[in-house]
Design an enzyme around this catalytic site. Sequence first.
Site, PDB file in Angstrom:
ATOM      1  N   ALA A 349     -13.944   8.095  -7.791  1.00 60.34           N
ATOM      2  CA  ALA A 349     -13.887   7.948  -8.666  1.00 60.34           C
ATOM      3  C   ALA A 349     -12.902   9.357  -9.345  1.00 60.34           C
ATOM      4  O   ALA A 349     -12.242   8.892 -10.560  1.00 60.34           O
ATOM      5  CB  ALA A 349     -15.600   8.489  -9.498  1.00 60.34           C
ATOM      6  N   CYS A 350     -12.350   9.861  -8.398  1.00 63.96           N
ATOM      7  CA  CYS A 350     -11.762  11.479  -9.242  1.00 63.96           C
ATOM      8  C   CYS A 350     -10.447  10.458  -9.229  1.00 63.96           C
ATOM      9  O   CYS A 350     -10.129  10.792  -9.511  1.00 63.96           O
ATOM     10  CB  CYS A 350     -11.882  12.052  -8.015  1.00 63.96           C
ATOM     11  SG  CYS A 350     -13.100  13.280  -8.623  1.00 63.96           S
ATOM     12  N   SER A 351     -10.014   9.184  -8.926  1.00 62.35           N
ATOM     13  CA  SER A 351      -8.739   8.552  -8.718  1.00 62.35           C
ATOM     14  C   SER A 351      -8.471   8.217 -10.178  1.00 62.35           C
ATOM     15  O   SER A 351      -8.255   7.608 -10.668  1.00 62.35           O
ATOM     16  CB  SER A 351      -8.212   8.642  -7.779  1.00 62.35           C
ATOM     17  OG  SER A 351      -8.788   8.772  -6.493  1.00 62.35           O
TER      18      SER A 351
END
Lengths: 411, 171
Positions: A349-351
């Site tokens: 999700a962080c990307s």
Amino acid sequence: MRVSSKVKELLKEHGWPAREVYFDLENSNWVPREVVEAILPFFNERGYGHPSVTHKPGWEALEEVYLTKELVAKTIGAADLDEISFTHSGTEANNLAILGFIAKKDNRRRGGKIVVSAVEHLSVIFPAEYASQLFGLKMQRVPVDEYGFVDPELFKYYVDRDTLLVSIQLVNHEVGSIQKLKELVDVAKSANPNVVFHTDAADAYSWIPIDVERLHVDMMTISSHKIHGPRGVGALYVRNEVLLEPPLKGQLSVEKLWPGVENVPLIAGFRKAIEISFKGFEHRVSYVKALRDKLMNGIVSGIPEVLVNGPLNKGRVANNVNVSFLRIEGEALTVELSLHGIYVSSGSACSSRILEPSHVLLAIGRKREEAHGSILFKLSQYHRESDVDYALETIPKAVERLRAISSWKSC
Amino acid sequence: MSTRIPLPYGPKVLEIFRNPKNIGRMDDATVIESAGSPACGDMIRLYIKVRSEGDRDVVEKSSFESYGCAANIAAASILTELVNGRSLEEAWRISWKQISDELGGLPPIKYHCSILAVGALKRAIRAYYLNKDKPHWLPQDLTLEEKQVLEEEEMIERYYGSMKAIVDELK
Ligand SMILES: Cc1ncc(COP(=O)(O)O)c(C=O)c1O
């Protein structure tokens, strides 16, 4: 600070790793020298004219566009060159297929349905959603099994009298599943002979043999930068019987479905990339497959708490390795590996813009925490065994460092 | 993959990510608190050893463990550096914005990393005063950072709750 200066400073801090291996062929690509050399003359030596204007540089451009069409047609088994249209990306080809089909009045009916698989590229899912909103149609997503395959038995229930268009990819871009597409097309057409079947073959092209006649698909997408061509060229195959309404409006040239002047230099580069990929096709694929197996087995046997995403062997495309490292977050690992010159991407999700992990990984049943630790490697004929050795040396250390910091402890 | 977004980290994030300070568990910690969860994609655990000096409670040392992106690790590391040697009252006043600024300005989509770090700190400070007299500076109501962290954790709980309901129904 301006973004440009910030990133400049970031790169300075990053430094230039002593050794570099690029495995992020999923997201984009470096372009081999031979391909660049095929592109360059078209900027200022020849064929720099408009392919639909009657002068020498225009005719040179026209010749190049048709040489590339011939090669595309030959490599996918298309009978007629008019069935191949160039766009400026795979994304555009998918949009043309879906929006162009639904935009044509005769192709849609009240209560009609668009069916896609749950693991399609977003350049299929979003236009399908958009088209169904615009025209009040229904959109359905066919679920996949834990390896990313659409089950023909289940798929049967998604196609009925109301189904207008189906779009299911040939090879999944993240987990590498090779769909049993012929079977799915047969299921769709026997449930409703009027269904139009589109397949996004961006990740299949040059990796598995493709014959649109045998597959009996009506439309098919390919993209240049997925095979070491330049980014910014795609093509859509559209069977002659299928009529589309161009969703973009403007001056037409060679292409009747996509306005604007054709990007001839990049089309020339695409042709070169196709030539390279199809020369010794089988040998190349088996070479890459051996590298893939070495990389995947090396990771799985050398590092604890790893999950393979997608099919283990059978039904997995030759160039794809996708694994989840538990207890670390994928974006952090892409940064750590980058510092050591290994370039990969993550479905974490962080990307992502929406802070949600990859929809493909969730669709094959990965838990969020498993998806967050995913790393995708893609290989090609340009990788050497020593590149894989370097990766296998580097990855365990990177994983070890981040796990030592991790607040998610093993049970 | 999913819809990607450019992440112009400043050089400071990379520098700290490469070489974080105060990492690992602390056996003699006075308080240990976490914020986030693996399912959210980020989780920070803070260890703080508090020493009382007259009427001041001071952070003697702190350390962290982090499961999260590069910005998350950098934010937790900076936070421990900022609180070491400070009173809990001073530590309470550290804001997520300050952490982001210390890191050279996080990209907006990464603000939650500094929010998570500060949320964990505020939890730890509240935990310290759980069975003690509450100091005047400690508010009853949750702060912005604490609310955000709770919201993220609850969202995931709800998601898994509804998934479980679906799975149970299928059984
Ligand atoms: C399966 C698939 N379809 C479509 C695309 C989009 O192609 P392009 O990047 O040329 O727009 C990609 C690119 O990653 C892809 O993997």
